[in-house]
Each structure stands twice: as structure tokens, then as C-alpha cells.
Design a protein around this motif. Structure first.
Motif, mmCIF file in Angstrom:
data_model
loop_
_atom_site.group_PDB
_atom_site.id
_atom_site.type_symbol
_atom_site.label_atom_id
_atom_site.label_comp_id
_atom_site.label_asym_id
_atom_site.label_seq_id
_atom_site.Cartn_x
_atom_site.Cartn_y
_atom_site.Cartn_z
ATOM 1 N N ASN A 579 0.839 -1.194 0.000
ATOM 2 C CA ASN A 579 0.000 0.000 0.000
ATOM 3 C C ASN A 579 0.876 1.247 0.000
ATOM 4 O OD1 ASN A 579 -1.892 -2.050 1.920
ATOM 5 N ND2 ASN A 579 -2.956 -0.921 0.318
ATOM 6 N N ALA A 580 0.462 2.242 -0.780
ATOM 7 C CA ALA A 580 1.302 3.428 -0.978
ATOM 8 C C ALA A 580 0.659 4.685 -0.416
ATOM 9 C CB ALA A 580 1.589 3.614 -2.461
ATOM 10 N N GLY A 581 -0.024 4.595 0.709
ATOM 11 C CA GLY A 581 -0.596 5.792 1.304
ATOM 12 C C GLY A 581 -1.777 6.307 0.507
ATOM 13 N N LYS A 621 0.354 11.367 -3.161
ATOM 14 C CA LYS A 621 0.151 12.423 -2.166
ATOM 15 C C LYS A 621 0.930 12.139 -0.897
ATOM 16 C CE LYS A 621 -3.468 14.831 0.430
ATOM 17 N NZ LYS A 621 -4.922 14.891 0.726
ATOM 18 N N ASN A 622 0.922 10.887 -0.490
ATOM 19 C CA ASN A 622 1.595 10.506 0.760
ATOM 20 C C ASN A 622 2.144 9.103 0.585
ATOM 21 O OD1 ASN A 622 2.466 10.141 3.393
ATOM 22 N ND2 ASN A 622 0.404 9.727 4.185
ATOM 23 N N TYR A 623 3.435 8.998 0.240
ATOM 24 C CA TYR A 623 4.008 7.698 -0.099
ATOM 25 C C TYR A 623 5.465 7.663 0.350
ATOM 26 C CZ TYR A 623 5.273 3.652 -3.054
ATOM 27 O OH TYR A 623 5.713 2.440 -3.526
ATOM 28 N N GLN A 624 5.706 7.019 1.478
ATOM 29 C CA GLN A 624 7.067 6.907 2.005
ATOM 30 C C GLN A 624 7.329 5.460 2.399
ATOM 31 O OE1 GLN A 624 8.129 9.856 4.846
ATOM 32 N NE2 GLN A 624 10.145 8.993 5.288
ATOM 33 N N LYS A 625 8.444 4.912 1.868
ATOM 34 C CA LYS A 625 8.876 3.557 2.183
ATOM 35 C C LYS A 625 10.334 3.600 2.626
ATOM 36 C CE LYS A 625 5.141 1.204 1.480
ATOM 37 N NZ LYS A 625 4.490 0.491 2.598
ATOM 38 N N ASP A 627 13.636 4.928 3.762
ATOM 39 C CA ASP A 627 14.256 6.246 3.605
ATOM 40 C C ASP A 627 13.784 6.965 2.348
ATOM 41 O OD1 ASP A 627 15.706 5.773 5.918
ATOM 42 O OD2 ASP A 627 17.402 4.876 4.819
ATOM 43 N N ASN A 628 12.965 6.333 1.539
ATOM 44 C CA ASN A 628 12.523 6.931 0.275
ATOM 45 C C ASN A 628 11.165 7.596 0.437
ATOM 46 O OD1 ASN A 628 14.781 5.902 -1.237
ATOM 47 N ND2 ASN A 628 13.778 3.891 -1.207
ATOM 48 N N ASP A 629 11.097 8.868 0.109
ATOM 49 C CA ASP A 629 9.852 9.621 0.154
ATOM 50 C C ASP A 629 9.457 9.969 -1.280
ATOM 51 O OD1 ASP A 629 7.667 11.139 0.657
ATOM 52 O OD2 ASP A 629 8.680 12.639 1.899
ATOM 53 N N PHE A 630 8.408 9.297 -1.778
ATOM 54 C CA PHE A 630 7.967 9.503 -3.154
ATOM 55 C C PHE A 630 6.788 10.466 -3.237
ATOM 56 C CE2 PHE A 630 9.485 4.903 -3.505
ATOM 57 C CZ PHE A 630 10.768 5.298 -3.878
ATOM 58 N N SER A 631 6.429 11.103 -2.140
ATOM 59 C CA SER A 631 5.306 12.040 -2.139
ATOM 60 C C SER A 631 5.550 13.150 -3.156
ATOM 61 C CB SER A 631 5.121 12.647 -0.746
ATOM 62 O OG SER A 631 4.925 11.635 0.223
ATOM 63 N N GLY A 632 4.521 13.443 -3.948
ATOM 64 C CA GLY A 632 4.636 14.461 -4.978
ATOM 65 C C GLY A 632 5.102 13.937 -6.317
ATOM 66 N N ASN A 633 5.577 12.692 -6.369
ATOM 67 C CA ASN A 633 6.008 12.112 -7.644
ATOM 68 C C ASN A 633 4.803 11.782 -8.529
ATOM 69 O OD1 ASN A 633 8.569 12.274 -6.633
ATOM 70 N ND2 ASN A 633 9.037 10.093 -6.829
ATOM 71 N N GLU A 634 5.063 11.719 -9.827
ATOM 72 C CA GLU A 634 4.016 11.325 -10.763
ATOM 73 C C GLU A 634 3.676 9.850 -10.574
ATOM 74 O OE1 GLU A 634 4.740 12.429 -14.846
ATOM 75 O OE2 GLU A 634 5.958 14.138 -14.227
ATOM 76 N N LEU A 635 2.421 9.526 -10.811
ATOM 77 C CA LEU A 635 1.960 8.154 -10.612
ATOM 78 C C LEU A 635 2.597 7.228 -11.642
ATOM 79 C CD1 LEU A 635 -0.046 6.931 -8.573
ATOM 80 C CD2 LEU A 635 -1.739 6.920 -10.390
ATOM 81 N N THR A 636 3.130 6.118 -11.171
ATOM 82 C CA THR A 636 3.857 5.181 -12.016
ATOM 83 C C THR A 636 2.950 4.555 -13.076
ATOM 84 O OG1 THR A 636 4.996 4.645 -9.959
ATOM 85 C CG2 THR A 636 5.548 3.326 -11.893
#
Length: 744
Positions: A579-581, A621-625, A627-636
Motif C-alpha cells: 500500500n502506498a498511502g 500524495k503521501n508515499y514513504q517507504k 528512507d525513500n519519500d515519493f510524495s509528490g512524484n508522478e503516478l507510475t
């Protein structure tokens, strides 16, 4: 004197004989239609004259109308004169009717993003898959990583689908074709098993249950008030060979239809051959004015190879090669399936009726892969019932719809080692059960002639059991189960008719999508019971205008998705899920169709142009795994822009040309947004000749796909281990074929 009286009596009888006189015209232009095939019930075909007029002796008879380029029509006529309007298959928003949300209404009155794909759309391309026909529509994208390996992305919903179709509910002839675990084997159907389809984009839980992507209804039933024998032959590049035999036979007021189709190809890449055989048998049996029964049997035997993903160096070296190990391990899928269904309609009165469908299916699935060998043997059943009641509320028209759907399946699933394409020692074995069901209610109230208010609810429940029988690694055996709490999914919508040819709508709808068993039970044997269901809320507004030859549709939406399920690959190449937030998915869709010339009198009969734009501005919008914070990235896996332009020419002699250009923007291939696919342009063309000769229909055609010879992937692997993102699609390729049908 006696002979004179006899003649007079005969003439009087002829003059007073009941007769139905029909004047048949184009619904859009009003022009008379010549050579319309008209068939009174249980009689031979007749054709209209140059004025579109035909006279039929009789009183109280059902008559069908068929003409190439127009929607099939069947109506009941008493004696008298009638004006009959046929609707062009080219969509006219002010005329076309859809049955989405179990409510048959003109598209201008529908308060949702709905598209219709019909036979004419399929016949614009190489008729070996539904990919191109669906991809010409705004907001819809079917990916094909290997021949016959489909992913459906409606507004970016393929994020969690490394293979197969997930997060989209699919129906075939009112039968839930999506399994109760949420997966859909769309590749079991040949394109000839689909005559038309309707796609509801976005969460639609009020009627179709779980799913945030949308719902697709596929229909195969042809005109059964006819007798017809048909055959098709198609051949092309990479060893493509497809043939089809079909029979439609009217029986009383009903009829049966049967078809067999075989499709084979060697494939563009190494280890990408396909061999599919499909047999379909359907029947329509009116019992009385109140009741009718429809039956279907589908037998599918599918074998296709899996070439696997390539990294950038392998792609540059040779895009036709397979992933190392795919050939040696015979990476492929062999699947046999049987589907039986029966549908029953009962009309209690003019205002109340019920429609119920029951089905049974079996599935034999084998999947040797580079890392393992999977075998599954399954059985399932299900039912769907719907009641519709028309009434009044305070003098306002009210339509009530309520019903239920339930599905259950059992599967014996075993995972073995793979030794050169042969199943080796068992690694783990499970007995699986999946079930899902929901109740649904919907009310449609016409406040005024222009305002239609819709409110819908569904109450969803689902769960699964994984009973581990064998675990060679020494892990625990026994039952693991997961039951998802009942979820109430609402839908509110309002449609306002600006005029007889334009309308606006707004809607708020919820979606609920639990993880599938394949997402919880992975190929390396782990069971992830912590995977949560996705929940979404969609806000949407739209404008439609359809006036004679000009159609426009503009839609904007905002989907808020929580607990978004994404994929990643471990060091052994096994696809896992997490799950990615939350994600924010904002989009716009615009479609324009213009008939520069429609049903013209000169050499050029039709000149049609159209375009469809999709803008998808999706981000985590809210995706952290870790040490990696992908929040704000474009959807894969989601292209930000897609633009399709179409041009169709048809001439009076029967020569036609279809041209399509599709531009797809760059696509992020991993969550970190460090790797993107390049934008690409596809041009497809088809040239043919189609003609009707009395009772014979004839067509010959040829075409080219990927005219510019682009190097691109029609479906990429997301977040793969070792950078194996790319699944190269075929280079420039050619095809040709012939269709012949006899109507008797």
C-alpha cells in the motif's frame, strides 16, 4: 357476369388487405436509405427502393432492419404507414442510447463518463485484439505487454496490475466476467465475441460493486431474427492466421447463434507465439410476452508465450529477443475455460420487470515461468438479479432499480519448480476460496423535464481463504483467511438538459477495491494478510453536445484514492505488492467528432474526423517507504497526455479508408520517477472494399500498423528488478483479409 363479380371481389380484397408501409431514412440527415435489408418475422429478406420505401403485407408483425454503417433495429408494427429512422453507427450523442448503471437512457441524460465501442470501431483496425479500438477513446488504455496478455487502464487504474486485468469490473452478456477475487481473463474472449461494449469510467460502486477503475459491459448477441452464414479469413506479418465460421438461425420468435474462431501467430519477439480457439453458442427464446430466456456457452482454449521484460541495453541490442531464460523455461500460459450462463427476463407489468442471470465456469490454468511453474484448477458460480420499477413521486417520474450480485470460486493452486519447462518438485500447494457480493439500490427522479437526479448505494462484502496444504520450505500450513468489513459505497449525480442536443452533469461517487488473492498470495509462497483495500472518492463534471453531425464531450474529474496498491519486484524477480498511502488523480478528457459529409449523394459518401484527448495529472500524495519519500512524484505507469486523431472516408462504390494517429507522452516507469519511457507516435491505416449484393455481404481489406516503425512498448513493467522495464511492441507490420456472409 360471374367472372366480372369474381374479378371485382379479388380487387376489393387486394385493396383492403392489411399492409405496412415503411419509409426508412437516416436519423441524422433525414435522407432516404436504399438497400436496407428488411425482414418480417419468419419471412425472407426484402430491400428498400431508391426512395427508402417498402410495403409489407400483414398486420401485427415484428420487423428487423439492417444496413451496413447503421445500428440494428427491431420493432413491432400494426397495419399503417410509418417513418423509420436508422441511427448511424458513428456516435451521435443526441441519438445514442446506453444501458450503463442498469438504466437505459440517451447518453445526453446519463450522469457519468460513458463511452461506447461498437463493431465499426473494431473494424477500423487489425481485428485480432480490442486494443486499438478501445485506445482511441479518451480515458481508456488497454496495454498488451505480449500478444494476448492484456492490462486495462481506465484513468490510470493499471498501476497495481503487473499482468492481467484488475481494479476494473467486466461483464459479458450480463455475466460477471470478473472473478470473485477481482481478476479478469479478458484474453479468453476473441474480438469476434464482442459486438459492442460500454465503458463506465471511474468508481461506479452503486451498481457494479467493488472497483475504482470503472466497469466494462461487453455484448456479443447479434441479430437473432435472421438466418446467416458467415466466414472470415485474416492473415498478416509474423505468421498471423485467423479464421472464423459463424451461423445465426432464427427459430420462431427467437433463435440461436454459433461461432468458432481460431487465431495463431508466431509473434514479433522470440517466445511470443499465440494459439487461441474459441467456440460460442448462444440462444434467445421468448416464452411469452412477459418472459424470455437467453443462454450462452463459451469454450476457450488459449496458449500464449511470455517473452519477458528487457533492460535498456538489451532493448538497444535487439528488441525482438526474449528475456534470458524465457525460452529455456518455456515461459508461457496455457488456459482452458468453460462458461455456461442463463438469463431470464420477467415483465410483471409495463412498469415493473426483473432480469436475472446465473452462471457456472471452470478454469484449467498452467503457467511455467522462469522462476517456477504454476498450476491451477478452478470452479465457480454466481448470479445477478435486478428489479426495475417505474412510478411517480409527487407527479414526477421516478425509476427505482435494486438488486444483488454474488460470486463464489474454489481453486486448487500448486506451485512447482520449473525444470526446462516441465513442472518439478512441488514447492507449496493451497486450496483457495474467494467470494464477493453486494446489494445495490438506485433511484432516478425527474424533477423537471430538464433535471434528472440520481442517488445510488451498494453494500459490499468480500473475503478469501488460503488453506495451505504443502509448504516444502517448512513454513506453517493451515488456513489463512481475510474478511473485509461490509462497505457502503454511495453515488450522487445530477444531469441538466440545456437543450434537446446538449447537457451538463455532476457526480460524486465512491469506490472500494480489495486486494486479489494473487496480490496476497505471491509466487514465492508468502501470504501478505496486511494488504489493505483501496478506497476512492471521485468528483466529476461533464458537458455533452450532439447536434446532427457534430459531437463534443468535455469531462473533468478528481479522484482521491487511499491505500493505493502498487507493485515492486524483489531480487528474484517476483512481483510483490504494498500500500502506498494516498494518491491524487486529476484529469481532463475531451472528445470531438465531426461529420464533414454524411451519407452524401456523390462519389464520396462519408467523410468523418474525430479526436480524443486525455490529460492525467496524477501524483502520489503521501508515499514513504523506508528512507525513500515519493510524495509528490508522478503516478507510475500513467502517461500525462494522450491524443488520438481519426479520419474515415467511405465512397458510394464501397471503398473505404481508416486512418488513426495516436500520440502517447512519456510514462514514469518507477515510483522514484528516475526512469521514463520515450513519447511515441503510432499511425495505423486500413483500406478496404465492402458491398452488399442482394443476400450476400462481401468485404476485402488490408492494412498497416505502426506505419512509422516506432520502437515503443505497448505495456511496460513497473518497478522491475534489474531495470527490465521494456516489453517491445511489434515494428511496422501488415495484414489483409476477406469476409463473406450469406443471408437467407
Amino acid at each position: 357476369m360471374k367472372n366480372t363479380l369474381t374479378l371485382l371481389f379479388f380487387l376489393i380484397t387486394i385493396a383492403t388487405q392489411a399492409q405496412i408501409q415503411l419509409n426508412i431514412t437516416d436519423q441524422v440527415t433525414g435522407q432516404a436509405l436504399e438497400n436496407v435489408r428488411v425482414r418480417p418475422e419468419n419471412q425472407k429478406f426484402l430491400t428498400t427502393n431508391a426512395s427508402g420505401i417498402i410495403a409489407i403485407p400483414g398486420d401485427g408483425i415484428r420487423i428487423s432492419f439492417a444496413k451496413e454503417g447503421y445500428e440494428y433495429l427491431e420493432k413491432w408494427f400494426e397495419a399503417g404507414e410509418y417513418q423509420v429512422e436508422l441511427i448511424p453507427e458513428v456516435m451521435n450523442l443526441s441519438a445514442v442510447t446506453v444501458s450503463a448503471f442498469e438504466s437505459e437512457r440517451p447518453l445526453l441524460e446519463q450522469s457519468a463518463a460513458i463511452i461506447k465501442v461498437n463493431e465499426r470501431d473494431f473494424a477500423r483496425y487489425n481485428e485480432i485484439s480490442p486494443v486499438n479500438a478501445f485506445n482511441q477513446k479518451a480515458g481508456v488504455r488497454i496495454e498488451e505487454r505480449a500478444p494476448a496478455s492484456y492490462r486495462i487502464s481506465i484513468r490510470g487504474s493499471s498501476l497495481r496490475a503487473p499482468f492481467g486485468v484488475r481494479n476494473v469490473k467486466v461483464y459479458w452478456n450480463d455475466v460477471p466476467f470478473t472473478a470473485p477475487d477481482g481478476t479478469t481473463a479478458l484474453n479468453l474472449l476473441d474480438l469476434s465475441n464482442i459486438k459492442s461494449s460500454e465503458v463506465v469510467k471511474g468508481p461506479s460502486g452503486s451498481i457494479y460493486g467493488a472497483g475504482n477503475g470503472g466497469a466494462i459491459s461487453l455484448f456479443s448477441q447479434p441479430n437473432l431474427n435472421s438466418n446467416r452464414i458467415s466466414t472470415d479469413l485474416l492473415t498478416g506479418s509474423y505468421g498471423l492466421m485467423k479464421y472464423r465460421l459463424g451461423l445465426t438461425q432464427a427459430i420462431g420468435n427467437g433463435g440461436i447463434e454459433a461461432s468458432f474462431v481460431s487465431q495463431k501467430s508466431d509473434g514479433y519477439r522470440e517466445q511470443s507465439a499465440v494459439d487461441r480457439k474459441v467456440f460460442q453458442l448462444g440462444g434467445y427464446f421468448p416464452i411469452s410476452e412477459k418472459q424470455e430466456i437467453r443462454t450462452q456457452m463459451l469454450i476457450s482454449d488459449l496458449n500464449y508465450q511470455i517473452p519477458g521484460g528487457l533492460n535498456a541495453d538489451q532493448l538497444a541490442e535487439d528488441p525482438t529477443q526474449a528475456r534470458p531464460g524465457s525460452v529455456d523455461q518455456n515461459s508461457s500460459v496455457a488456459q482452458k475455460a468453460l462458461l455456461l450462463s442463463m438469463g431470464h427476463v420477467y415483465r410483471f407489468s409495463e412498469k415493473t420487470h426483473n432480469s436475472t442471470t446465473l452462471y457456472l465456469n471452470t478454469n484449467d490454468f498452467k503457467n511455467p515461468f522462469i522462476l517456477d511453474y504454476k498450476k491451477e484448477l478452478g470452479f465457480g458460480y454466481g448470479a445477478r438479479t435486478k428489479f426495475t420499477h417505474e412510478s411517480q413521486l409527487g407527479g414526477k417520474a421516478l425509476r427505482m432499480i435494486f438488486g444483488a450480485e454474488y460470486q463464489n470460486s474454489w481453486t486448487d493452486a500448486q506451485n512447482f519448480g520449473n525444470r526446462s519447462g516441465v513442472a518439478d518438485t512441488v514447492r507449496f500447494a493451497d486450496k483457495l476460496r474467494a467470494y464477493q457480493g453486494f446489494l445495490f439500490q438506485q433511484a432516478e427522479l425527474n424533477f423537471t423535464e430538464k433535471i434528472l437526479f440520481t442517488v445510488g448505494l451498494s453494500e459490499n462484502f468480500s473475503g478469501y481463504e488460503i488453506d495451505r496444504q504443502i509448504d516444502a520450505s517448512g513454513g506453517p500450513t493451515g488456513v489463512n483467511s481475510r474478511t473485509f468489513d461490509p462497505v457502503v459505497v454511495p453515488r450522487l449525480a445530477l444531469n441538466y438538459g440545456i437543450s434537446t442536443f446538449s447537457s451538463v452533469y455532476g457526480s460524486v461517487s465512491g469506490g472500494f477495491s480489495p486486494p486479489t488473492i494473487d496480490e496476497v498470495r505471491t509466487n514465492e509462497g508468502s501470504v501478505n494478510l496486511d494488504l489493505e483495500a483501496e478506497k476512492g472518492t471521485n468528483f466529476e463534471v461533464g458537458y455533452r453536445m450532439g447536434k446532427e453531425k457534430f459531437n463534443v464531450e468535455l469531462i473533468a474529474y478528481y479522484l482521491k484514492l487511499k491505500e493505493t496498491i502498487t507493485t515492486y519486484t524483489n531480487e528474484n524477480g517476483v512481483v510483490l505488492f504494498r500500500n502506498a498511502g494516498a494518491t491524487d488523480q486529476k484529469g481532463i478528457e475531451a472528445s470531438l467528432d465531426y461529420a464533414i459529409l454524411r451519407n452524401g449523394d456523390g462519389f464520396l459518401k462519408d467523410f468523418l474526423v474525430g479526436t480524443a484527448f486525455t490529460g492525467q495529472f496524477f501524483e502520489f500524495k503521501n508515499y514513504q517507504k523506508g528512507d525513500n519519500d515519493f510524495s509528490g512524484n508522478e503516478l507510475t505507469g500513467v502517461p500525462k497526455t494522450n491524443l488520438v486523431t481519426r479520419l474515415d472516408l467511405r465512397t458510394q462504390p464501397g471503398i473505404y479508408l481508416n486512418l488513426t494517429h495516436q500520440y502517447t507522452g512519456e510514462i514514469p516507469l518507477n515510483d522514484a520517477n528516475t526512469v521514463y519511457s520515450d513519447p511515441f507516435n503510432l499511425i495505423n491505416a486500413r483500406l478496404g472494399y465492402i458491398r452488399t449484393f442482394q443476400n450476400w455481404d462481401f468485404e476485402i481489406f488490408g492494412g498497416v500498423d505502426n506505419l512509422l516503425d516506432e520502437l515503443y512498448s505497448l505495456g511496460n513493467d513497473l518497478n522491475p528488478f534489474g531495470g527490465r522495464y521494456y516489453q517491445p511492441a511489434p515494428a511496422r507490420n501488415y495484414y489483409g483479409g476477406i469476409k463473406v456472409a450469406f443471408n437467407y
